[in-house]
Design a protein around this motif. Structure first.
Motif, PDB file in Angstrom:
ATOM      1  N   PHE B  13       0.849  -1.198   0.000  1.00 36.04           N
ATOM      2  CA  PHE B  13       0.000   0.000   0.000  1.00 36.04           C
ATOM      3  C   PHE B  13       0.891   1.258   0.000  1.00 36.04           C
ATOM      4  CE2 PHE B  13      -3.981   1.702   2.637  1.00 36.04           C
ATOM      5  CZ  PHE B  13      -4.139   2.750   1.748  1.00 36.04           C
ATOM      6  N   ARG B  14       1.926   1.258   0.846  1.00 36.56           N
ATOM      7  CA  ARG B  14       2.854   2.403   0.885  1.00 36.56           C
ATOM      8  C   ARG B  14       3.450   2.690  -0.485  1.00 36.56           C
ATOM      9  NH1 ARG B  14       6.458  -0.418   5.530  1.00 36.56           N
ATOM     10  NH2 ARG B  14       4.931  -0.338   7.215  1.00 36.56           N
ATOM     11  N   VAL B  15       3.943   1.628  -1.122  1.00 36.47           N
ATOM     12  CA  VAL B  15       4.621   1.823  -2.421  1.00 36.47           C
ATOM     13  C   VAL B  15       3.618   2.284  -3.474  1.00 36.47           C
ATOM     14  CG1 VAL B  15       5.953   0.699  -4.246  1.00 36.47           C
ATOM     15  CG2 VAL B  15       6.464   0.198  -1.849  1.00 36.47           C
ATOM     16  N   ARG B  16       2.398   1.754  -3.426  1.00 37.35           N
ATOM     17  CA  ARG B  16       1.375   2.236  -4.377  1.00 37.35           C
ATOM     18  C   ARG B  16       1.134   3.734  -4.215  1.00 37.35           C
ATOM     19  NH1 ARG B  16      -1.554  -2.693  -2.745  1.00 37.35           N
ATOM     20  NH2 ARG B  16      -2.978  -1.416  -1.512  1.00 37.35           N
ATOM     21  N   ILE B  17       1.058   4.202  -2.974  1.00 45.30           N
ATOM     22  CA  ILE B  17       0.859   5.645  -2.753  1.00 45.30           C
ATOM     23  C   ILE B  17       2.024   6.432  -3.352  1.00 45.30           C
ATOM     24  CG2 ILE B  17       0.616   7.494  -1.049  1.00 45.30           C
ATOM     25  CD1 ILE B  17      -0.440   5.313   0.939  1.00 45.30           C
TER      26      ILE B  17
END
Lengths: 214, 214
Positions: B13-17
């Motif tokens: 999720f962090r990397v997608r953001i």
């Protein structure tokens, strides 16, 4: 600069190594974690997280070992603790994170204490837990280091850097219980021994700190 | 670029953001963590650590969410995810590490599973464990954010950055069990809500991923 640490905290051990590699002088304040100094109001006013290490720089308190080391590397560039290329930096930071995120926090003193109480586990179960997470992490780390074309005398090339700084205290911890067989991790052990031959690492060792205990 | 992820992995999720904030296009490969795809030889050959996220860039596989995000920030500087001053960067990295090192790994799926078996804890004990480590971390984080003169609309100033990227998935996780009262953390909740009003965060949400499940 003033370092709040504890001889046996492996996160504080990391920062001591970095300060030594950079040849920086610093004052020390000793926060006795087993006695609970980190939960006293005096220290919580300094660092609300109640963890060490913390590094006082001018009027600012820096917390969290890896951010502190990145700060030192940015502010005192020589010798560099990260490679000069972006992919190299990503590799070194990832090797460091494999220990700093995926092994160390799960084996931290406060977590081990929680396993004992309230979870009611016994010392043997805690030791098995401890070794389990080191073995999980070291298995992957060994493979990456052994297969990685960029591994040299150290984790990345032939000069010590961030990944070595994080690896050494974790191997030290793995040795403490004596029950984890390190034979499956020859590259990790080789790099550990190479590092301990360097003054900056050796002088940061828990056994050489003023607050050490048997 | 190709992102190996899982809709519910908060590290993915962090990397997608971050990819969204940088407006970067990427392919997705979905690794079903609950089914154990990460332990299959096919994925272990790609990432020996058997964790997501991993980001394929040219011929290189980058692993570990924070190092991946630092790589993206170095390689695609606009908009910056870290402040321009060294102490600001240390603050933002520390806020991120308070979640990424001191909360998330202890509550990771593999750790929760270990509590169930071999440790024989029941679901209620696991939920208490889960909430305990979030509350420990959020208590300190709330204090640092509420008292920190550098907190703005976001964790650091008025533009979203690394600390927000790490905070949002952790608040999402805290909400999942529904049993943790977030009232003591008004600054965290305010920043979380502000972030979810931004497309880059909203589009990265687990509920909006192609591999989502009820």
């Amino acid at each position: 600069m003033k370092l709040y640490g504890y001889f046996r905290s492996s996160a504080a051990f990391r920062v001591r190594i970095a300060l030594n590699l950079k040849k920086l002088n610093y004052e020390s304040a000793f926060i006795h974690l087993r006695r609970g100094d980190q939960r006293q109001p005096g220290f919580l006013d300094i660092n609300p997280q109640g963890l060490v290490p913390a590094l006082e720089v001018d009027d600012t308190l820096l917390i969290q070992s890896l951010p502190i080391i990145e700060y030192l590397d940015e502010t005192y560039p020589e010798p560099p603790l990260l490679p000069s290329d972006a992919k190299g930096r990503a590799r070194v930071r990832a090797l460091a994170a494999m220990v700093a995120c995926d092994i160390h926090p799960i084996n931290n003193l406060r977590v081990l204490r929680y396993l004992l109480r309230p979870l009611g586990q016994d010392e043997a179960a805690v030791e098995t837990w401890y070794n389990h997470w080191i073995a999980e992490g070291f298995g992957a780390l060994e493979r990456l280091l052994a297969e990685g074309g960029r591994t040299g005398r150290f984790c990345h090339g032939d000069t010590p850097g961030l990944a070595d700084i994080v690896l050494v205290p974790q191997v030290f911890n793995a040795n403490r219980y004596q029950s984890l067989d390190l034979t499956p991790y020859p590259t990790i052990v080789r790099i550990y021994q190479t590092c301990l031959g360097i003054d900056a690492f050796a002088a940061a060792h828990p056994d050489r700190q003023p607050d050490r205990e048997p």
